[in-house]
Design a protein around this motif. Structure first.
Motif, PDB file in Angstrom:
ATOM      1  N   CYS A  39       0.822  -1.211   0.000  1.00 51.68           N
ATOM      2  CA  CYS A  39       0.000   0.000   0.000  1.00 51.68           C
ATOM      3  C   CYS A  39       0.856   1.261   0.000  1.00 51.68           C
ATOM      4  O   CYS A  39       0.506   2.261  -0.635  1.00 51.68           O
ATOM      5  CB  CYS A  39      -0.932  -0.010   1.207  1.00 51.68           C
ATOM      6  SG  CYS A  39      -2.209  -1.290   1.099  1.00 51.68           S
ATOM      7  N   ILE A  42       1.926   1.796  -3.562  1.00 45.36           N
ATOM      8  CA  ILE A  42       0.813   2.297  -4.376  1.00 45.36           C
ATOM      9  C   ILE A  42       0.619   3.793  -4.148  1.00 45.36           C
ATOM     10  O   ILE A  42       0.466   4.579  -5.095  1.00 45.36           O
ATOM     11  CB  ILE A  42      -0.477   1.526  -4.051  1.00 45.36           C
ATOM     12  CG1 ILE A  42      -0.364   0.081  -4.543  1.00 45.36           C
ATOM     13  CG2 ILE A  42      -1.691   2.204  -4.699  1.00 45.36           C
ATOM     14  CD1 ILE A  42      -1.506  -0.798  -4.094  1.00 45.36           C
ATOM     15  N   LEU A  72      -7.279   7.137  -7.290  1.00 44.89           N
ATOM     16  CA  LEU A  72      -7.072   5.807  -7.853  1.00 44.89           C
ATOM     17  C   LEU A  72      -6.310   4.924  -6.873  1.00 44.89           C
ATOM     18  O   LEU A  72      -6.658   3.741  -6.690  1.00 44.89           O
ATOM     19  CB  LEU A  72      -6.304   5.911  -9.173  1.00 44.89           C
ATOM     20  CG  LEU A  72      -5.941   4.587  -9.858  1.00 44.89           C
ATOM     21  CD1 LEU A  72      -7.190   3.792 -10.207  1.00 44.89           C
ATOM     22  CD2 LEU A  72      -5.093   4.845 -11.111  1.00 44.89           C
ATOM     23  N   VAL A  76      -7.648   1.394  -5.343  1.00 50.89           N
ATOM     24  CA  VAL A  76      -6.896   0.146  -5.513  1.00 50.89           C
ATOM     25  C   VAL A  76      -6.652  -0.519  -4.162  1.00 50.89           C
ATOM     26  O   VAL A  76      -6.815  -1.737  -4.006  1.00 50.89           O
ATOM     27  CB  VAL A  76      -5.568   0.419  -6.238  1.00 50.89           C
ATOM     28  CG1 VAL A  76      -4.658  -0.816  -6.186  1.00 50.89           C
ATOM     29  CG2 VAL A  76      -5.820   0.827  -7.688  1.00 50.89           C
ATOM     30  N   TRP A  80      -8.148  -4.079  -2.984  1.00 51.42           N
ATOM     31  CA  TRP A  80      -7.164  -5.094  -2.622  1.00 51.42           C
ATOM     32  C   TRP A  80      -7.495  -5.686  -1.251  1.00 51.42           C
ATOM     33  O   TRP A  80      -7.563  -6.915  -1.092  1.00 51.42           O
ATOM     34  CB  TRP A  80      -5.777  -4.457  -2.631  1.00 51.42           C
ATOM     35  CG  TRP A  80      -4.662  -5.334  -2.140  1.00 51.42           C
ATOM     36  CD1 TRP A  80      -4.730  -6.651  -1.799  1.00 51.42           C
ATOM     37  CD2 TRP A  80      -3.301  -4.956  -1.938  1.00 51.42           C
ATOM     38  NE1 TRP A  80      -3.497  -7.119  -1.390  1.00 51.42           N
ATOM     39  CE2 TRP A  80      -2.607  -6.091  -1.474  1.00 51.42           C
ATOM     40  CE3 TRP A  80      -2.602  -3.769  -2.106  1.00 51.42           C
ATOM     41  CZ2 TRP A  80      -1.252  -6.067  -1.174  1.00 51.42           C
ATOM     42  CZ3 TRP A  80      -1.254  -3.741  -1.809  1.00 51.42           C
ATOM     43  CH2 TRP A  80      -0.591  -4.874  -1.353  1.00 51.42           C
TER      44      TRP A  80
END
Length: 283
Positions: A39, A42, A72, A76, A80
């Motif tokens: 994370c 990301i 975004l 995500v 997830w």
């Protein structure tokens, strides 16, 4: 004055917020090390790609692109976690459970959000005083606020305000409190966790598992997440010092409430104050 009124309100209506501070101190969140690191990557990579891609665009378009990239990244991460574990874990993070009884007027997240706002009204004046003192040690610098102060482009101001007040607060609380502190709380509550469980996370089930204890758990997960929170803001100069203490408050809110909602509300209030202040100064 505002802090005094907020304290009076909590003392007068304290029973309303007791359920929001239920003894969720030993909640076991399922995340593992790979979840936390994944994370983080990301959150770091997607906005960086947007900034690089839009390097020749106008500041407003660049800010809008960064905002969309952060949204975004948030989507995500939530997808997830929901797929890897269970949607109940994500719902629990954001207090999206249904009302507990027929006597409840509002859903749980409303009461927890009001708790976070009241906590912010009490704590933010103190954090700002610490911030003023810390500036004697190091100069304060904030690129987002400086962009808003030095430019008059409406798109930039709107995009940066939405980023700071909403998106940044949600993303940072999701990472520092929900994932990092949640993982550390799981680590301190597990007697002998396996290496595979620590890395990959717990099993997919109806999580988190609540284990209420009469004795308070160790506070080191709160201090650890607050330290990482401050370290993540070292680029803002003197802000890292008051943000460490702010992180302690947010970490305590998360541990006691078992929800990110009061943390997000409190964090958003601080960011909103900074945005409004810079807009007033810049005219």
């Amino acid at each position: 004055m505002v802090s005094a009124l907020a304290i009076f309100w909590i003392l007068w209506h304290g029973s309303r917020y007791a359920p929001a501070l239920k003894s969720a101190v030993n909640a076991k969140w399922p995340w593992g090390v790979l979840d936390v690191l994944g994370c983080y990557l990301i959150i770091a990579i997607l906005p960086a790609v947007a900034i690089t891609t839009l390097k020749d665009a106008s500041p407003g378009v660049k800010s809008l692109g960064t905002l969309l990239a952060e949204l975004l990244a948030l989507g995500v991460i939530l997808v997830w976690l929901g797929i890897k574990y269970h949607t109940s874990a994500v719902k629990r993070l954001f207090s999206l459970e249904p009302r507990s009884g027929s006597g409840e007027t509002f859903p749980p997240w409303v009461k927890k959000a009001s708790l976070g706002l009241l906590t912010g009204l009490i704590s933010i004046p103190v954090i700002l005083r610490i911030h003023l003192i810390s500036q004697l040690l190091n100069e304060y610098s904030h690129p987002t606020l400086e962009d808003m102060q030095n430019r008059t482009e409406l798109l930039l101001i709107v995009a940066q305000a939405i980023r700071a007040i909403f998106v940044a607060s949600i993303l940072e609380e999701l990472f520092y409190r929900g994932l990092l502190q949640g993982f550390l709380q799981r680590l301190q509550a597990s007697a002998k966790p396996s290496l595979e469980s620590l890395l990959a996370g717990g099993e997919r089930c109806e999580l988190p598992v609540w284990k209420v204890s009469s004795s308070p758990p160790p506070s080191w997960p709160i201090f650890a997440s607050a330290s990482f929170f401050a370290f993540g803001h070292l680029n803002l100069g003197a802000s890292a010092i008051p943000l460490f203490f702010f992180g302690l408050i947010l970490g305590y809110l998360f541990r006691r409430s078992g929800s990110l909602i009061p943390c997000i509300a409190c964090h958003s209030l601080l960011n909103a104050y900074s945005i409004v202040q810079i807009l007033i100064i810049s005219g």
